[in-house]
Design a protein around this motif. Structure first.
Motif, PDB file in Angstrom:
ATOM      1  N   PRO B 241      33.466  -6.861  82.826  1.00 11.80           N
ATOM      2  CA  PRO B 241      34.477  -6.630  83.866  1.00 11.80           C
ATOM      3  C   PRO B 241      34.161  -5.411  84.728  1.00 11.80           C
ATOM      4  O   PRO B 241      34.349  -5.455  85.943  1.00 11.80           O
ATOM      5  N   LEU B 242      33.683  -4.339  84.086  1.00  9.12           N
ATOM      6  CA  LEU B 242      33.379  -3.120  84.842  1.00  9.12           C
ATOM      7  C   LEU B 242      32.212  -3.353  85.786  1.00  9.12           C
ATOM      8  O   LEU B 242      32.222  -2.916  86.934  1.00  9.12           O
ATOM      9  N   ARG B 245      33.224  -5.616  88.639  1.00 11.13           N
ATOM     10  CA  ARG B 245      34.114  -4.909  89.554  1.00 11.13           C
ATOM     11  C   ARG B 245      33.331  -3.916  90.427  1.00 11.13           C
ATOM     12  O   ARG B 245      33.536  -3.830  91.630  1.00 11.13           O
ATOM     13  N   GLN B 246      32.436  -3.190  89.776  1.00 11.62           N
ATOM     14  CA  GLN B 246      31.687  -2.194  90.542  1.00 11.62           C
ATOM     15  C   GLN B 246      30.753  -2.861  91.560  1.00 11.62           C
ATOM     16  O   GLN B 246      30.535  -2.330  92.642  1.00 11.62           O
ATOM     17  N   LYS B 248      31.501  -5.624  93.075  1.00  9.66           N
ATOM     18  CA  LYS B 248      32.403  -6.017  94.160  1.00  9.66           C
ATOM     19  C   LYS B 248      32.743  -4.834  95.048  1.00  9.66           C
ATOM     20  O   LYS B 248      32.802  -4.944  96.266  1.00  9.66           O
ATOM     21  N   MET B 249      32.985  -3.681  94.397  1.00  8.96           N
ATOM     22  CA  MET B 249      33.353  -2.487  95.156  1.00  8.96           C
ATOM     23  C   MET B 249      32.236  -2.072  96.102  1.00  8.96           C
ATOM     24  O   MET B 249      32.483  -1.441  97.118  1.00  8.96           O
TER      25      MET B 249
END
Ligand SMILES: Nc1ncnc2c1ncn2[C@@H]1O[C@H](COP(=O)(O)OP(=O)(O)OP(=O)(O)O)[C@@H](O)[C@H]1O
Ligand SMILES: [Mg+2]
Lengths: 291, 385, 250
Positions: B241-242, B245-246, B248-249
């Motif tokens: 997940p991290l 997410r990163q 995507k960021m």
């Protein structure tokens, strides 16, 4: 160009988080010459409080960070009251061992409540801005701004307010301070509250940037922030900030240039070399013999 | 006086009861990662084990050589650590005298435990360990004869995933990021890289990290800079997940492909919406139409309130294989059971059709590709070797 | 005995500010103060003299609550036993400890400000007190922003006394204010002590410089081995042959 600025931004974000945690170590050490090894775990509790406030109670951002800061500040005061105060006149080794014990206790307590990794929901809507290839997220901006804001406030408190003055006086001579009419226990409690509160704030920011949290998350980052504090000159507030950013930069550069297996090795070696040349850290001064 | 007789009688009965129970009971050991880094894996394993054993016992036990036996489970925690897995295996074999061991799941524990099983001549089936060293002695290169697994292997998985990336996802340029402290994940990444390159693809970058890291922004920034068409992410479900997410960021939009290490339902909760649309390989799909799957999923759900993940399914199949082999043995002895497992062909498990070949502990079976869609794991394709 | 009675009579009309009864202080097995009783009256300069290790500093520490003790210490009629050390300042007791107790990492101004911690009167009045301290010790005025750890020994002593004045106590406990000072500076300090006393502050003075102390003191005690062996007016003690021999060296 965008790549380099992107990595610089990564550096800044990581450094900010290290700096805020390092401040917690440095506050307590600076005032009491005690290394609060439970600080990394207080940071972890801050992240879990953020999870509870945001994930379970669905609070908005400001209350979330208030809950995390107030909760950890209270935890810090409690730890001081029941674990460190009884040992204030005991040898330093006992205090260090107690600190490690408190850390393990907090970890296991959290582990008993929540052994699984947890997902922290988005507290603030994330916005990404794109500047010709450089992506800046609102969370990064928030983390950097909040960290710098907190550091400025803390620097002001310690340098300019009467409580800050009392903290500095306490670090010089805890035995004489009561003769000025200053309630030493209150000042110590305040120091712990601020130090732990910073841990809580860092925990919240961390949980926002890296929203999967677990009870062991504070160990490694706690050690790293501790090293950042030592590199900057433990006990020195500006040193902790500087150390945090230096560690963030060194780690980022090492990851950019080297396989990850070498990253911690290189980062820590560099820091050790630095300490050989400046044993008291960059901004630290050798402790003068008192009276 | 009568009281004394009474006590003696009870004592005698107890002793009798004991020996009687021992004769008709077979102990099976389970080593699961109940605490440590991957407690969800251990929990699924334990759940499925208890369910499988209960089913057999309520049906009157297992028939070996014309005699019915009750199964008793001994569950040990490996805490996800190599040395604790080894001591758990030692304890189960020497103290509890188990006839076979199921587990550990993670290769880090399965490899040391398999050494003990092999030297003690007790069959061991690891449900989830995909590392070659679990069934092959790395020093001699020889197959361990008492060690089996219910899952396919990393090398196989890595190459199927590379084929899937190039075939279905039309990605020729891929980047990878994995945890170097995990042998399994490292192995998956290496095989993926080799296969992709053999098929004419390019690996734009190999990024790594060490367990416990949560900040992958630096690696992701490097990956983004290399402009791949796909990211292969053989990482554990708690890190995924991290990383996603990163990515995507940083504005990374390319598809992300995972391995079986993603396969825990906790991934969905931990990811939120971030993992939507991504693929990963699995051993099991709960919405597969293969025979037995629906009943297994329903039963599991009725008891534990959740859909079984691949660890649960593989554990269930491990027991299925073990029971099948026991039924074909003449007597409840480790040696006989081992020989029977080696002869299993076409066993219809919930994770697929499993066949063992003489002289190998690795089964022949297909790879399931799942997609995360609408917050669920959806079956996408079955890829046969 | 007769002299003591005479002394009591002469002073009985002035109220007692600090009364010490059967005070005993021990550090583990070491009994530093062994059952001392005496009174300090309002407006007095009381001097405590005695050899090294006689227990003088221990007595002051007990009064200001820095160490535990047995016996009774009353200040303005309040038993101090259960009063926390930091609360004594608001009651009016200020202690300038042995070794000056200045905070070397703070500036001169901050040290003075710490002295005002318990004051609740307005900044205006406090401002006047800074000016007053600077008037008494002009050297401090020039060094307000300097780290006090870098002051000379004499300057530190001035700072310690100046800081004590900032808390506007009714009573100041002074532990060897002339220690390490040149005779000229010591003279100056004693002049200032007199000056402070004239403004109505009661002073309990511990000194090695027995002659100067007794000259300044209205009442004096001699401590030996944790006990008071002699007391009387300063003038009486200066005349006392035993004191002359043992402490004045004449
Ligand atoms: N913290 C302490 N622990 C143990 N013993 C102590 C402590 N402080 C003082 N003492 C002992 O108590 C006795 C009295 O000490 P104190 O400091 O009161 O003497 P003093 O009269 O002030 O001497 P001086 O004129 O040298 O300052 C001494 O024997 C000293 O060694
Ligand atoms: Mg003394």
């Amino acid at each position: 160009m965008a790549y380099i600025s992107q990595q610089l931004l990564n550096m800044l974000q990581l450094g900010s988080i290290y700096a805020v945690i390092a401040l917690g170590y440095t506050m307590v050490y600076g005032v009491l010459s005690l290394i609060n090894f439970a600080h990394g775990d207080i940071f972890m509790v801050g992240a879990f409080l953020c999870f509870i406030a945001a994930g379970k109670l669905h609070m908005p951002f400001v209350p979330v960070i208030l809950v995390a800061v107030a909760g950890t500040a209270l935890l810090g005061v409690g730890v001081e009251r029941f674990a460190y105060r009884p040992l204030r006149d005991a040898p330093k080794v006992s205090a260090i061992i107690t600190a490690l014990g408190v850390g393990v206790f907090i970890e296991n307590f959290t582990l008993a409540l929540s052994p699984y990794p947890r997902h922290v929901p988005e507290i603030l809507p994330v916005v990404n801005w794109n500047f010709s290839g450089l992506t800046v997220s609102s969370i990064q901006v928030l983390i950097v701004a909040l960290s710098i804001g907190l550091m400025v406030v803390l620097d002001f408190i310690v340098r300019k307010t009467s409580y800050g003055m009392a903290m500095r006086a306490l670090s010089w001579d805890i035995k004489t301070l009561p003769l000025m009419g200053v309630p030493v226990n209150t000042i110590v409690a305040l120091t712990f509250a601020i130090g732990a509160g910073f841990g809580g704030a860092a925990g919240t920011m961390y949980a926002m940037a890296f929203p999967v949290i677990d009870p062991y998350m504070g160990i490694m980052i706690g050690w790293k922030a501790f090293i950042a504090a030592v590199v900057g000159g433990i006990g020195n507030i500006r040193g902790a900030m500087l150390g945090g950013y230096i560690l963030g930069a060194v780690e980022t550069l090492a990851t950019v240039a080297l396989p990850s297996t070498y990253r911690d090795f290189v980062a820590f070696t560099l820091l050790l070399i630095l300490l050989v040349f400046r044993p008291n850290g960059i901004l630290g001064v050798p402790k003068t013999i008192k009276v | 006086m009568p009281r004394l007789y009474g006590s003696a009688l009870i004592l005698a009965l107890l002793l009798l009861g004991c020996t009687k129970a021992d004769e008709n009971t077979i102990q099976i050991g389970v080593i699961a990662e109940l605490t440590g880094d991957i407690p969800a894996v251990g929990a699924s394993c334990k759940n499925a084990a208890e369910m499988a054993v209960k089913a057999v016992n309520t049906a009157g036990g297992i028939d070996i050589g014309g005699k019915k036996y009750t199964i008793k489970l001994q569950v040990e925690d490996s805490a996800g650590r190599a040395e604790q897995a080894a001591s758990a295996a030692q304890k189960l074999i020497t103290r509890d005298k188990v006839i076979a061991v199921i587990g550990p799941n993670a290769s880090s524990g399965a490899i040391p435990a398999s050494e003990i099983a092999e030297t003690s001549k007790v069959p061991m089936i690891s449900p989830w360990s995909t590392n070659p060293k679990t069934t092959i002695d790395p020093r001699t290169g020889k197959q361990k004869s008492y060690v089996f697994r219910a899952c396919y292997m990393d090398s196989f998985q890595g190459s199927v995933l590379a084929a899937f990336a190039m075939g279905h996802l039309k990605a020729k340029r891929a980047a990878t990021l994995y945890d170097v402290t995990s042998e399994v994940l490292k192995g998956q990444a290496e095989v993926f890289k080799r296969t992709l390159e053999e098929k004419g693809g390019t690996i734009t970058g190999v990024e790594t990290y060490t367990a416990g890291n949560k900040d992958f922004t630096v690696q992701m920034t490097k990956i983004k800079n290399d402009n791949p068409e796909l990211i292969f992410l053989p990482t554990y479900y708690s890190d995924v997940p991290l990383q996603v997410r990163q990515a995507k960021m940083l504005g990374i939009e390319v598809p992300i492909l995972g391995s079986d290490a993603w396969g825990s339902h906790d991934l969905l909760a931990l990811c939120g919406k971030d993992c939507e649309g991504y693929f990963f390989s699995s051993h099991f799909s709960a919405n597969s139409t293969a025979p037995g799957v629906k009943k297994f999923v329903d039963d599991y759900k009725a008891i534990y309130g959740s859909i079984p993940d691949d660890v649960a399914a593989l554990t269930y199949d491990s027991f299925g294989i073990l029971f099948e082999a026991m039924k074909k043995s003449a007597k409840p002895a480790s040696e006989d059971i081992k020989n029977a497992i080696q002869k299993i062909t076409g066993f219809q498990g919930v994770t697929g059709n499993i066949t063992f070949h003489e002289g190998s502990g690795d089964p022949e079976k297909s790879v399931v590709i799942l997609q995360i869609k609408d917050g669920e794991f959806k079956w996408f394709a079955d890829i046969k070797p | 005995m007769a002299m003591e009675k005479l002394f009591e009579q002469r002073h009985s009309e002035v109220p007692v500010l600090l009364s010490i009864k059967n005070l005993a202080v021990s550090y583990g097995n070491i009994r530093a103060v062994r059952g001392i009783s005496f009174n300090v009256r309002q407006g007095q300069i009381a001097a405590l003299i005695g050899a090294n290790g006689a227990g003088k500093s221990s007595l002051l520490r007990a009064v200001s609550g820095m160490i535990p003790y047995e016996g009774e210490i009353c200040y303005k009629g309040i038993n101090l036993k259960d009063v926390a050390a930091h609360k004594l300042v608001s009651l009016g007791i200020t202690h300038v400890p042995e070794g000056r107790g200045i905070f070397g990492n703070l500036t001169v101004r901050e040290n003075l400000t710490l002295g005002t911690w318990c004051r609740r009167d307005g900044l205006e009045i406090i401002k006047k007190d800074y000016d007053h301290v600077v008037e008494l010790f002009p050297r401090l005025g020039e060094r307000m922003g300097q780290l006090s750890g870098t002051l000379s020994g004499g300057e530190q002593q001035m700072l310690a006394i100046g800081r004590a004045l900032m808390s506007r106590g009714d009573m100041i406990l002074l532990d060897e204010p002339s220690m390490g000072l040149s005779p000229v500076l010591a003279d100056e300090i004693f002049g200032i002590i007199d000056e402070i006393n004239k403004h109505g502050v009661t002073i309990l003075l511990v000194e090695q410089n027995a002659y100067m102390a007794l000259q300044a003191a209205g009442y004096g005690c001699v401590m030996e081995n944790g006990e008071i062996t002699l007391d009387g007016t300063g003038a009486e003690l200066i005349e006392n042959p035993r004191v002359r021999q043992a402490y004045l060296g004449v």
